[in-house]
Design a protein around this motif. Structure first.
Motif, PDB file in Angstrom:
ATOM      1  N   GLY A  31      44.194  21.743  44.871  1.00 23.17           N
ATOM      2  CA  GLY A  31      43.598  22.728  43.844  1.00 23.17           C
ATOM      3  C   GLY A  31      42.082  23.382  44.322  1.00 23.17           C
ATOM      4  O   GLY A  31      42.671  24.880  43.088  1.00 23.17           O
ATOM      5  N   ALA A  32      41.893  23.464  45.823  1.00 16.72           N
ATOM      6  CA  ALA A  32      41.203  24.436  46.085  1.00 16.72           C
ATOM      7  C   ALA A  32      41.301  25.325  46.605  1.00 16.72           C
ATOM      8  O   ALA A  32      41.261  26.068  47.547  1.00 16.72           O
ATOM      9  N   LYS A  33      43.156  25.397  46.827  1.00 14.75           N
ATOM     10  CA  LYS A  33      44.074  25.958  47.129  1.00 14.75           C
ATOM     11  C   LYS A  33      43.770  26.690  48.435  1.00 14.75           C
ATOM     12  O   LYS A  33      44.214  27.620  49.161  1.00 14.75           O
ATOM     13  N   VAL A  34      43.724  24.973  49.285  1.00 16.74           N
ATOM     14  CA  VAL A  34      44.189  25.664  51.039  1.00 16.74           C
ATOM     15  C   VAL A  34      45.640  25.664  50.683  1.00 16.74           C
ATOM     16  O   VAL A  34      46.147  25.305  50.712  1.00 16.74           O
ATOM     17  N   LYS A  35      45.277  26.653  52.160  1.00 17.37           N
ATOM     18  CA  LYS A  35      46.565  27.215  52.506  1.00 17.37           C
ATOM     19  C   LYS A  35      47.727  25.965  53.782  1.00 17.37           C
ATOM     20  O   LYS A  35      48.766  25.805  53.530  1.00 17.37           O
ATOM     21  N   ASN A  36      46.642  25.591  54.458  1.00 14.56           N
ATOM     22  CA  ASN A  36      47.427  24.040  55.306  1.00 14.56           C
ATOM     23  C   ASN A  36      46.330  23.382  55.317  1.00 14.56           C
ATOM     24  O   ASN A  36      45.228  22.956  55.589  1.00 14.56           O
ATOM     25  N   THR A  37      46.432  21.830  54.272  1.00 13.78           N
ATOM     26  CA  THR A  37      45.721  20.791  54.796  1.00 13.78           C
ATOM     27  C   THR A  37      45.551  20.569  56.002  1.00 13.78           C
ATOM     28  O   THR A  37      44.453  19.842  56.311  1.00 13.78           O
ATOM     29  N   LYS A  38      46.439  20.521  56.105  1.00 12.65           N
ATOM     30  CA  LYS A  38      45.816  19.355  58.231  1.00 12.65           C
ATOM     31  C   LYS A  38      45.188  20.249  58.918  1.00 12.65           C
ATOM     32  O   LYS A  38      44.420  19.662  59.200  1.00 12.65           O
ATOM     33  N   ALA A  39      44.896  21.855  58.981  1.00 14.69           N
ATOM     34  CA  ALA A  39      43.958  21.873  59.792  1.00 14.69           C
ATOM     35  C   ALA A  39      43.361  22.085  58.781  1.00 14.69           C
ATOM     36  O   ALA A  39      42.072  22.104  59.310  1.00 14.69           O
ATOM     37  N   LEU A  40      42.543  22.318  57.614  1.00 17.76           N
ATOM     38  CA  LEU A  40      41.185  22.094  57.156  1.00 17.76           C
ATOM     39  C   LEU A  40      40.599  20.824  57.066  1.00 17.76           C
ATOM     40  O   LEU A  40      39.541  20.219  57.661  1.00 17.76           O
ATOM     41  N   ARG A  41      41.355  19.401  57.322  1.00 21.51           N
ATOM     42  CA  ARG A  41      41.320  18.333  57.031  1.00 21.51           C
ATOM     43  C   ARG A  41      40.935  18.401  58.206  1.00 21.51           C
ATOM     44  O   ARG A  41      39.297  16.984  58.274  1.00 21.51           O
ATOM     45  N   ALA A  42      40.881  19.139  59.337  1.00 18.98           N
ATOM     46  CA  ALA A  42      40.517  18.610  61.474  1.00 18.98           C
ATOM     47  C   ALA A  42      39.494  19.400  61.042  1.00 18.98           C
ATOM     48  O   ALA A  42      38.672  18.804  61.700  1.00 18.98           O
ATOM     49  N   LEU A  43      38.695  20.493  60.222  1.00 19.14           N
ATOM     50  CA  LEU A  43      37.547  20.565  60.152  1.00 19.14           C
ATOM     51  C   LEU A  43      36.063  19.252  59.398  1.00 19.14           C
ATOM     52  O   LEU A  43      34.966  20.427  59.276  1.00 19.14           O
ATOM     53  N   LEU A  44      37.377  18.962  58.236  1.00 16.74           N
ATOM     54  CA  LEU A  44      36.480  17.886  57.218  1.00 16.74           C
ATOM     55  C   LEU A  44      35.239  17.131  57.747  1.00 16.74           C
ATOM     56  O   LEU A  44      36.043  16.474  59.702  1.00 16.74           O
ATOM     57  N   ASP A  45      34.447  16.726  58.238  1.00 17.27           N
ATOM     58  CA  ASP A  45      33.267  15.339  58.741  1.00 17.27           C
ATOM     59  C   ASP A  45      34.322  13.971  58.230  1.00 17.27           C
ATOM     60  O   ASP A  45      33.724  14.400  56.371  1.00 17.27           O
ATOM     61  N   MET A  46      34.911  13.599  58.410  1.00 20.31           N
ATOM     62  CA  MET A  46      35.690  12.349  56.744  1.00 20.31           C
ATOM     63  C   MET A  46      34.499  11.810  56.978  1.00 20.31           C
ATOM     64  O   MET A  46      35.260  10.665  56.118  1.00 20.31           O
ATOM     65  N   ASP A  47      33.519  11.079  57.789  1.00 19.81           N
ATOM     66  CA  ASP A  47      32.392  10.175  57.483  1.00 19.81           C
ATOM     67  C   ASP A  47      31.769  10.410  56.365  1.00 19.81           C
ATOM     68  O   ASP A  47      31.365   9.431  55.687  1.00 19.81           O
ATOM     69  N   THR A  48      31.972  11.289  55.976  1.00 18.84           N
ATOM     70  CA  THR A  48      30.820  11.319  55.089  1.00 18.84           C
ATOM     71  C   THR A  48      31.639  11.970  53.234  1.00 18.84           C
ATOM     72  O   THR A  48      30.917  12.117  53.186  1.00 18.84           O
ATOM     73  N   ILE A  49      32.876  11.691  53.677  1.00 22.45           N
ATOM     74  CA  ILE A  49      33.538  11.353  52.196  1.00 22.45           C
ATOM     75  C   ILE A  49      34.258  10.266  52.044  1.00 22.45           C
ATOM     76  O   ILE A  49      34.543   9.644  53.104  1.00 22.45           O
ATOM     77  N   LYS A  50      33.473   9.885  50.118  1.00 17.98           N
ATOM     78  CA  LYS A  50      33.290   9.200  49.741  1.00 17.98           C
ATOM     79  C   LYS A  50      34.273   8.799  49.233  1.00 17.98           C
ATOM     80  O   LYS A  50      33.848   9.679  48.085  1.00 17.98           O
ATOM     81  N   LEU A  51      35.380   7.491  48.660  1.00 21.52           N
ATOM     82  CA  LEU A  51      35.296   7.941  47.110  1.00 21.52           C
ATOM     83  C   LEU A  51      34.815   6.903  46.069  1.00 21.52           C
ATOM     84  O   LEU A  51      34.594   6.340  46.640  1.00 21.52           O
ATOM     85  N   ASP A  52      34.363   7.499  45.495  1.00 24.98           N
ATOM     86  CA  ASP A  52      33.514   6.930  44.463  1.00 24.98           C
ATOM     87  C   ASP A  52      34.464   6.266  42.901  1.00 24.98           C
ATOM     88  O   ASP A  52      34.203   7.566  42.179  1.00 24.98           O
ATOM     89  N   GLY A  53      35.690   5.569  42.762  1.00 28.33           N
ATOM     90  CA  GLY A  53      36.295   5.669  41.521  1.00 28.33           C
ATOM     91  C   GLY A  53      37.541   6.977  41.618  1.00 28.33           C
ATOM     92  O   GLY A  53      38.395   6.429  42.108  1.00 28.33           O
ATOM     93  N   ASP A  54      37.040   7.905  40.776  1.00 32.56           N
ATOM     94  CA  ASP A  54      38.233   8.527  41.168  1.00 32.56           C
ATOM     95  C   ASP A  54      37.756   9.749  41.741  1.00 32.56           C
ATOM     96  O   ASP A  54      38.529  11.407  41.555  1.00 32.56           O
ATOM     97  N   LYS A  55      36.263  10.446  42.310  1.00 33.67           N
ATOM     98  CA  LYS A  55      36.037  11.878  42.578  1.00 33.67           C
ATOM     99  C   LYS A  55      35.655  10.823  44.674  1.00 33.67           C
ATOM    100  O   LYS A  55      35.375  10.599  44.891  1.00 33.67           O
ATOM    101  N   LEU A  56      36.086  12.295  45.037  1.00 31.87           N
ATOM    102  CA  LEU A  56      35.386  12.149  46.473  1.00 31.87           C
ATOM    103  C   LEU A  56      33.914  12.872  46.691  1.00 31.87           C
ATOM    104  O   LEU A  56      33.665  13.727  46.409  1.00 31.87           O
ATOM    105  N   LEU A  57      33.232  12.239  46.429  1.00 34.99           N
ATOM    106  CA  LEU A  57      31.766  12.907  46.920  1.00 34.99           C
ATOM    107  C   LEU A  57      31.358  13.334  48.783  1.00 34.99           C
ATOM    108  O   LEU A  57      32.723  12.810  49.518  1.00 34.99           O
TER     109      LEU A  57
END
Length: 192
Positions: free
Chosen positions: A108-134
């Motif tokens: 939905g954010a129009k990311v060209k390559n999700t795998k490459a972008l995920r490598a740049l994300l700090d996954m430890d700070t992203i939490k699933l709260d219901g159906d929202k990603l905080l």
């Protein structure tokens, strides 16, 4: 959105075909992922039912084996194994739900390559709260600024020329720029 709505927006048939093809691809990809998640949920529900059945069987067997220490110890070990398996499957389900939500959000954010972008994300700070990603929105905004090449460009529709139905006249003595201006100027000159 359907063809009639796109036509009402002033798009040509060729543009409508391109929009519909792109939209169809996105819808089909999303449907495929949703079907996979539904299939996985069904499998996990089946595993939960199997674990519950085993727990009931072990309980019945434990009631029958009262007084036999070896058998009771084995039943307790199997009960713990069933609990561990259930916890493992629930963890896998949560991870799949998280991954599915993250993939949909990145698409939905129009990311060209999700795998490459995920490598740049700090996954430890992203939490699933219901159906929202905080914790994801701030990271996406920062990456759009620092690494904009990872995102598709939002193309602005060029402004459509507007045509006036009213009459306009060029000041006398200026060269006409169009055939309509030339005819209008000629008509005005002959009228005066």
């Amino acid at each position: 959105m359907n063809r009639e709505e796109l036509k009402a927006l002033g798009l040509s048939d060729e543009q409508i075909d391109k929009v519909m093809a792109a939209h169809g691809k996105v819808v089909n990809d999303t449907k495929k992922k949703a079907d996979e998640v539904d299939g996985l949920k069904t499998q996990i529900d089946d595993y939960k039912k199997q674990l519950k059945d085993r727990d009931n069987q072990l309980k019945d067997l434990g009631d029958k084996a009262k007084g036999n220490e070896d058998l009771t110890a084995e039943i307790d070990r199997l009960k713990q194994a069933n609990k561990d398996t259930q916890t493992e499957y629930e963890g896998k389900l949560q991870k799949q739900v998280f991954d599915h939500k993250l993939e949909n959000t990145l698409a939905g954010a129009k990311v060209k390559n999700t795998k490459a972008l995920r490598a740049l994300l700090d996954m430890d700070t992203i939490k699933l709260d219901g159906d929202k990603l905080l914790g994801l929105d701030d990271q996406l905004k920062a990456l759009q600024e620092s690494d904009g090449y990872l995102f598709e460009e939002v193309k602005q529709e060029p402004a459509k020329p507007s045509f006036s139905t009213g009459q306009h006249q060029k000041p006398s003595g200026s060269a006409p720029s169009t055939l309509l201006d030339a005819l209008s100027q000629k008509f005005t000159e002959t009228k005066n």
